[in-house]
Motif scaffolding. Sequence first.
Motif, PDB file in Angstrom:
ATOM      1  N   GLU A 157       0.860  -1.186   0.000  1.00 36.93           N
ATOM      2  CA  GLU A 157       0.000   0.000   0.000  1.00 36.93           C
ATOM      3  C   GLU A 157       0.898   1.239   0.000  1.00 36.93           C
ATOM      4  O   GLU A 157       1.672   1.447   0.941  1.00 36.93           O
ATOM      5  CB  GLU A 157      -0.912   0.024   1.244  1.00 36.93           C
ATOM      6  N   VAL A 158       0.837   2.026  -1.056  1.00 41.63           N
ATOM      7  CA  VAL A 158       1.700   3.200  -1.180  1.00 41.63           C
ATOM      8  C   VAL A 158       0.840   4.429  -1.474  1.00 41.63           C
ATOM      9  O   VAL A 158      -0.034   4.388  -2.351  1.00 41.63           O
ATOM     10  CB  VAL A 158       2.754   3.024  -2.296  1.00 41.63           C
ATOM     11  N   VAL A 159       1.092   5.505  -0.721  1.00 39.54           N
ATOM     12  CA  VAL A 159       0.346   6.753  -0.904  1.00 39.54           C
ATOM     13  C   VAL A 159       1.340   7.910  -1.037  1.00 39.54           C
ATOM     14  O   VAL A 159       2.295   8.006  -0.266  1.00 39.54           O
ATOM     15  CB  VAL A 159      -0.600   7.032   0.286  1.00 39.54           C
ATOM     16  N   LEU A 160       1.115   8.772  -2.019  1.00 40.18           N
ATOM     17  CA  LEU A 160       1.831  10.047  -2.112  1.00 40.18           C
ATOM     18  C   LEU A 160       0.833  11.139  -1.758  1.00 40.18           C
ATOM     19  O   LEU A 160      -0.126  11.365  -2.491  1.00 40.18           O
ATOM     20  CB  LEU A 160       2.375  10.278  -3.524  1.00 40.18           C
ATOM     21  N   ASP A 161       1.072  11.805  -0.636  1.00 35.37           N
ATOM     22  CA  ASP A 161       0.175  12.879  -0.218  1.00 35.37           C
ATOM     23  C   ASP A 161       0.820  14.220  -0.538  1.00 35.37           C
ATOM     24  O   ASP A 161       2.029  14.388  -0.368  1.00 35.37           O
ATOM     25  CB  ASP A 161      -0.107  12.769   1.284  1.00 35.37           C
ATOM     26  N   GLU A 162       0.006  15.187  -0.971  1.00 37.09           N
ATOM     27  CA  GLU A 162       0.513  16.508  -1.372  1.00 37.09           C
ATOM     28  C   GLU A 162       1.623  16.352  -2.405  1.00 37.09           C
ATOM     29  O   GLU A 162       2.726  16.895  -2.276  1.00 37.09           O
ATOM     30  CB  GLU A 162       1.017  17.290  -0.161  1.00 37.09           C
ATOM     31  N   ALA A 163       1.315  15.602  -3.453  1.00 38.97           N
ATOM     32  CA  ALA A 163       2.327  15.295  -4.467  1.00 38.97           C
ATOM     33  C   ALA A 163       2.845  16.553  -5.155  1.00 38.97           C
ATOM     34  O   ALA A 163       4.021  16.622  -5.526  1.00 38.97           O
ATOM     35  CB  ALA A 163       1.739  14.331  -5.501  1.00 38.97           C
ATOM     36  N   ASP A 164       2.004  17.552  -5.333  1.00 38.61           N
ATOM     37  CA  ASP A 164       2.459  18.774  -5.996  1.00 38.61           C
ATOM     38  C   ASP A 164       3.514  19.487  -5.157  1.00 38.61           C
ATOM     39  O   ASP A 164       4.460  20.073  -5.690  1.00 38.61           O
ATOM     40  CB  ASP A 164       1.280  19.701  -6.292  1.00 38.61           C
ATOM     41  N   LYS A 165       3.373  19.476  -3.841  1.00 40.06           N
ATOM     42  CA  LYS A 165       4.361  20.109  -2.968  1.00 40.06           C
ATOM     43  C   LYS A 165       5.689  19.365  -3.035  1.00 40.06           C
ATOM     44  O   LYS A 165       6.763  19.984  -3.014  1.00 40.06           O
ATOM     45  CB  LYS A 165       3.846  20.128  -1.529  1.00 40.06           C
ATOM     46  N   MET A 166       5.650  18.036  -3.125  1.00 41.51           N
ATOM     47  CA  MET A 166       6.887  17.275  -3.248  1.00 41.51           C
ATOM     48  C   MET A 166       7.606  17.625  -4.541  1.00 41.51           C
ATOM     49  O   MET A 166       8.830  17.681  -4.597  1.00 41.51           O
ATOM     50  CB  MET A 166       6.602  15.777  -3.161  1.00 41.51           C
ATOM     51  N   LEU A 167       6.839  17.893  -5.570  1.00 41.57           N
ATOM     52  CA  LEU A 167       7.434  18.318  -6.835  1.00 41.57           C
ATOM     53  C   LEU A 167       8.088  19.686  -6.663  1.00 41.57           C
ATOM     54  O   LEU A 167       9.219  19.920  -7.107  1.00 41.57           O
ATOM     55  CB  LEU A 167       6.362  18.373  -7.919  1.00 41.57           C
ATOM     56  N   ASP A 168       7.392  20.614  -5.997  1.00 39.91           N
ATOM     57  CA  ASP A 168       7.927  21.964  -5.776  1.00 39.91           C
ATOM     58  C   ASP A 168       9.215  21.924  -4.964  1.00 39.91           C
ATOM     59  O   ASP A 168      10.125  22.725  -5.174  1.00 39.91           O
ATOM     60  CB  ASP A 168       6.897  22.843  -5.047  1.00 39.91           C
ATOM     61  N   LEU A 169       9.297  21.020  -4.002  1.00 44.42           N
ATOM     62  CA  LEU A 169      10.456  20.938  -3.120  1.00 44.42           C
ATOM     63  C   LEU A 169      11.601  20.126  -3.720  1.00 44.42           C
ATOM     64  O   LEU A 169      12.617  19.907  -3.066  1.00 44.42           O
ATOM     65  CB  LEU A 169      10.052  20.338  -1.765  1.00 44.42           C
ATOM     66  N   GLY A 170      11.433  19.668  -4.943  1.00 41.16           N
ATOM     67  CA  GLY A 170      12.503  18.947  -5.617  1.00 41.16           C
ATOM     68  C   GLY A 170      12.657  17.503  -5.186  1.00 41.16           C
ATOM     69  O   GLY A 170      13.766  16.953  -5.236  1.00 41.16           O
ATOM     70  N   PHE A 171      11.567  16.872  -4.769  1.00 40.67           N
ATOM     71  CA  PHE A 171      11.625  15.493  -4.285  1.00 40.67           C
ATOM     72  C   PHE A 171      11.387  14.450  -5.379  1.00 40.67           C
ATOM     73  O   PHE A 171      11.285  13.265  -5.075  1.00 40.67           O
ATOM     74  CB  PHE A 171      10.582  15.270  -3.175  1.00 40.67           C
ATOM     75  N   LEU A 172      11.294  14.869  -6.631  1.00 38.40           N
ATOM     76  CA  LEU A 172      10.944  13.915  -7.686  1.00 38.40           C
ATOM     77  C   LEU A 172      11.952  12.765  -7.766  1.00 38.40           C
ATOM     78  O   LEU A 172      11.574  11.584  -7.870  1.00 38.40           O
ATOM     79  CB  LEU A 172      10.857  14.641  -9.036  1.00 38.40           C
ATOM     80  N   ALA A 173      13.244  13.092  -7.698  1.00 33.62           N
ATOM     81  CA  ALA A 173      14.269  12.040  -7.756  1.00 33.62           C
ATOM     82  C   ALA A 173      14.159  11.103  -6.559  1.00 33.62           C
ATOM     83  O   ALA A 173      14.339   9.878  -6.694  1.00 33.62           O
ATOM     84  CB  ALA A 173      15.658  12.673  -7.816  1.00 33.62           C
ATOM     85  N   ASP A 174      13.847  11.658  -5.389  1.00 31.23           N
ATOM     86  CA  ASP A 174      13.691  10.821  -4.198  1.00 31.23           C
ATOM     87  C   ASP A 174      12.472   9.903  -4.320  1.00 31.23           C
ATOM     88  O   ASP A 174      12.512   8.746  -3.881  1.00 31.23           O
ATOM     89  CB  ASP A 174      13.548  11.693  -2.952  1.00 31.23           C
TER      90      ASP A 174
END
Length: 510
Positions: A157-174
């Motif tokens: 079970e995998v959830v990404l919450d506030e995915a747009d904020k993770m993109l803004d903070l540069g977490f895409l590679a992580d």
Amino acid sequence: MSPDRHLNIVTTFADLGIDQDIIDALASKGIVDAFPIQEQTIPLGLPGQDIIGQAKTGTGKTFGFGIPVVQRLGLNPEHGVKALIVVPTRELAVQVYEDIDLLTSNRSTSVVAIYGGKAYEGQIDQLKAGAQIVVGTPGRLIDLAGQRLLDLSNATEVVLDEADKMLDLGFLADIEKIFQKVPAVRHTQLFSATMPGPIVALARRFMSNPIHIRATDPDEGLTQANIKHLVYRAHSMDKDEIIARILQAEGRGKTVIFTRTKRAAQRLVDELGDRGFNVGGVHGDMGQDQRERSMAAFKAGKRDVLVATDVAARGIDVDDVTHVINHTIPDEDKTYLHRAGRTGRAGKTGIAVTFVDWEDLHKWALINRALEFGQPEPVEIYSSSPQLFEDLDIPAGTKGRLVTAPKAEKPARAPRAERAADVAAEGTAEGGTRRRRRRRGSEAVGSTFVEGSASDSTEYPAPAADRSAEGAGTHDGAGKEHHDGKPAPARRRRRRRGAGGAGAAPVTGA
């Protein structure tokens, strides 16, 4: 959501096929009715459908993905990480952890929050104890996984919450690294308030035939209809006074004030505290424990004003925030939405006040256009403006300091500073100047006794006989150490005369 629409649709969690123990856990907190995003996502998430859930902040997304996760794991899941919820900030990790912990309160499932700023040991101990649900930020998750202390190979079970904020903070590679560590066959949910192109691309890469659900009301615009937006052009020197008067408005409840920098946040905390308000702060210069204590005090009502930077914008999930104040305008419309979304939650009304500095008018123009406010020119306002009192229902005659607030003693420092400046200018012996005068006096002490002067003898009352004795010192005027061939007393006397005026006549002898 309008009351009529609310009455015409299925609203209770009991109608959505949710286990009774979860319904009871929610009911214990007075949570019975479901929001639109929950009504639409829970029936799909329970059987395992991949979901992209899009809804404005404060509309219940956490239970929308959390209930399917908890229920799908069963009443007594095996030890080890079976579910992973990834969030962008520490504050949101704490908030989501608390919500999931509530959902699991009537079953054996264990939840752990994994995020930076806290000691590793407690988090590692919980993982070793067999926690089944992990809520964490990308950096700490990757860190523990790299040390083989966090095993995600069974996290179905995998959830990404506030995915747009993770993109803004540069977490895409992580995020990509994390998805490499979870099983290829899994149930994936992605939730966000906004859905930019890169997030859609991310969903296509890591999800299997997801259903995109966007929960809005038919009459809802880009901003929530239950929030009143007030935009003012204010002078920076008048903002503190304006804010202090707003905090005394009729019916004001908990209030969140956003600043652009952590330094500005702390300055405002100090200023409002001095004015008598019960205020706390959350910003990057505070330790994680301090931030959590401040947030907990705000949620519990021990403090009713919270000054924060954007780091906390998505971790403040408090239903009774009545006012949000943007001390400085955010850089973009998405940030504005998330700030304003701290109020008007759970169907309640709220007020969002934004101050626009003269140099930031171009930022407001972009936000106004993106969010369709129809207000290209902010209203110029001052702390004494009648419109301010009328717009925010502030009692007439309100000043920017609570009557019970003690008068600040800070100005007492100014006279000391002024005295120090006067002392330095006049050359009197006080503070640091005193030490310098003593050193100068000690160099000339021999001359004062040879010459019979009393100017320095009052401060350095050494007997003249001691100074004239053999071996009393190298600067007693009798030694040959002075390579210019002149006795020390005459030499020092010339320096003093020279300081008195450029035209002083040179001294040729003792």
